[in-house]
Design a protein around this motif. Structure first.
Motif, mmCIF file in Angstrom:
data_model
loop_
_atom_site.group_PDB
_atom_site.id
_atom_site.type_symbol
_atom_site.label_atom_id
_atom_site.label_comp_id
_atom_site.label_asym_id
_atom_site.label_seq_id
_atom_site.Cartn_x
_atom_site.Cartn_y
_atom_site.Cartn_z
ATOM 1 N N LEU A 43 36.755 34.349 48.145
ATOM 2 C CA LEU A 43 37.230 34.075 46.791
ATOM 3 C C LEU A 43 36.652 35.046 45.770
ATOM 4 O O LEU A 43 37.395 35.625 44.980
ATOM 5 N N TRP A 44 35.331 35.245 45.771
ATOM 6 C CA TRP A 44 34.782 36.117 44.732
ATOM 7 C C TRP A 44 35.222 37.556 44.932
ATOM 8 O O TRP A 44 35.483 38.272 43.967
ATOM 9 N N ARG A 45 35.383 37.989 46.179
ATOM 10 C CA ARG A 45 35.850 39.363 46.411
ATOM 11 C C ARG A 45 37.315 39.531 45.993
ATOM 12 O O ARG A 45 37.696 40.537 45.394
ATOM 13 N N ARG A 46 38.138 38.551 46.301
ATOM 14 C CA ARG A 46 39.567 38.621 45.933
ATOM 15 C C ARG A 46 39.737 38.590 44.418
ATOM 16 O O ARG A 46 40.545 39.317 43.857
ATOM 17 N N ILE A 47 38.954 37.744 43.752
ATOM 18 C CA ILE A 47 39.001 37.671 42.286
ATOM 19 C C ILE A 47 38.513 38.985 41.688
ATOM 20 O O ILE A 47 39.127 39.524 40.754
ATOM 21 N N ALA A 48 37.423 39.517 42.216
ATOM 22 C CA ALA A 48 36.888 40.790 41.716
ATOM 23 C C ALA A 48 37.921 41.898 41.880
ATOM 24 O O ALA A 48 38.117 42.723 40.970
ATOM 25 N N HIS A 49 38.597 41.916 43.012
ATOM 26 C CA HIS A 49 39.635 42.921 43.241
ATOM 27 C C HIS A 49 40.751 42.801 42.206
ATOM 28 O O HIS A 49 41.203 43.791 41.637
ATOM 29 N N ARG A 50 41.192 41.581 41.944
ATOM 30 C CA ARG A 50 42.276 41.371 40.976
ATOM 31 C C ARG A 50 41.839 41.791 39.567
ATOM 32 O O ARG A 50 42.600 42.426 38.839
ATOM 33 N N LEU A 51 40.612 41.458 39.177
ATOM 34 C CA LEU A 51 40.118 41.848 37.860
ATOM 35 C C LEU A 51 40.095 43.366 37.715
ATOM 36 O O LEU A 51 40.504 43.915 36.684
ATOM 37 N N GLN A 52 39.641 44.058 38.760
ATOM 38 C CA GLN A 52 39.612 45.513 38.720
ATOM 39 C C GLN A 52 41.024 46.094 38.701
ATOM 40 O O GLN A 52 41.299 47.068 37.994
ATOM 41 N N GLU A 53 41.900 45.489 39.451
ATOM 42 C CA GLU A 53 43.293 45.931 39.494
ATOM 43 C C GLU A 53 43.928 45.818 38.104
ATOM 44 O O GLU A 53 44.611 46.730 37.643
ATOM 45 N N GLU A 54 43.689 44.709 37.431
ATOM 46 C CA GLU A 54 44.236 44.518 36.089
ATOM 47 C C GLU A 54 43.606 45.490 35.091
ATOM 48 O O GLU A 54 44.285 46.020 34.214
ATOM 49 N N ALA A 55 42.314 45.740 35.222
ATOM 50 C CA ALA A 55 41.611 46.608 34.281
ATOM 51 C C ALA A 55 41.928 48.085 34.490
ATOM 52 O O ALA A 55 42.043 48.843 33.524
ATOM 53 N N PHE A 56 42.082 48.504 35.740
ATOM 54 C CA PHE A 56 42.209 49.927 36.035
ATOM 55 C C PHE A 56 43.571 50.337 36.577
ATOM 56 O O PHE A 56 43.797 51.495 36.882
#
Length: 75
Positions: A43-56
């Motif tokens: 969960l934390w890795r998938r969420i982190a990936h999505r946050l980075q995807e949205e930001a970058f």
């Protein structure tokens, strides 16, 4: 990675499981259930990936095409 993104990711790592599940539902549109088998690390890795995807901005079109070709090629 900007300091603020790194801090957000570190915050995710410390979140309790119910909070991670709520964050997952929020980021992935609520229509996706969070399976009970989803472990904290997933969960934390998938969420982190999505946050980075949205930001970058996520993957470039060329990278997506390369991945599609790899996926579709016979092994």
């Amino acid at each position: 990675m900007p300091e603020s993104m790194a801090a957000r990711i570190e915050t995710l790592r410390a979140m309790p499981l119910p909070a991670l599940r709520a964050q997952y539902r929020e980021l992935f549109g609520g229509q996706q259930d969070v399976e009970p088998s989803f472990k904290r690390d997933f969960l934390w890795r998938r969420i982190a990936h999505r946050l980075q995807e949205e930001a970058f901005g996520g993957l470039s079109d060329a990278a997506r095409q390369s991945l599609d070709q790899l996926r579709d090629s016979p092994h």
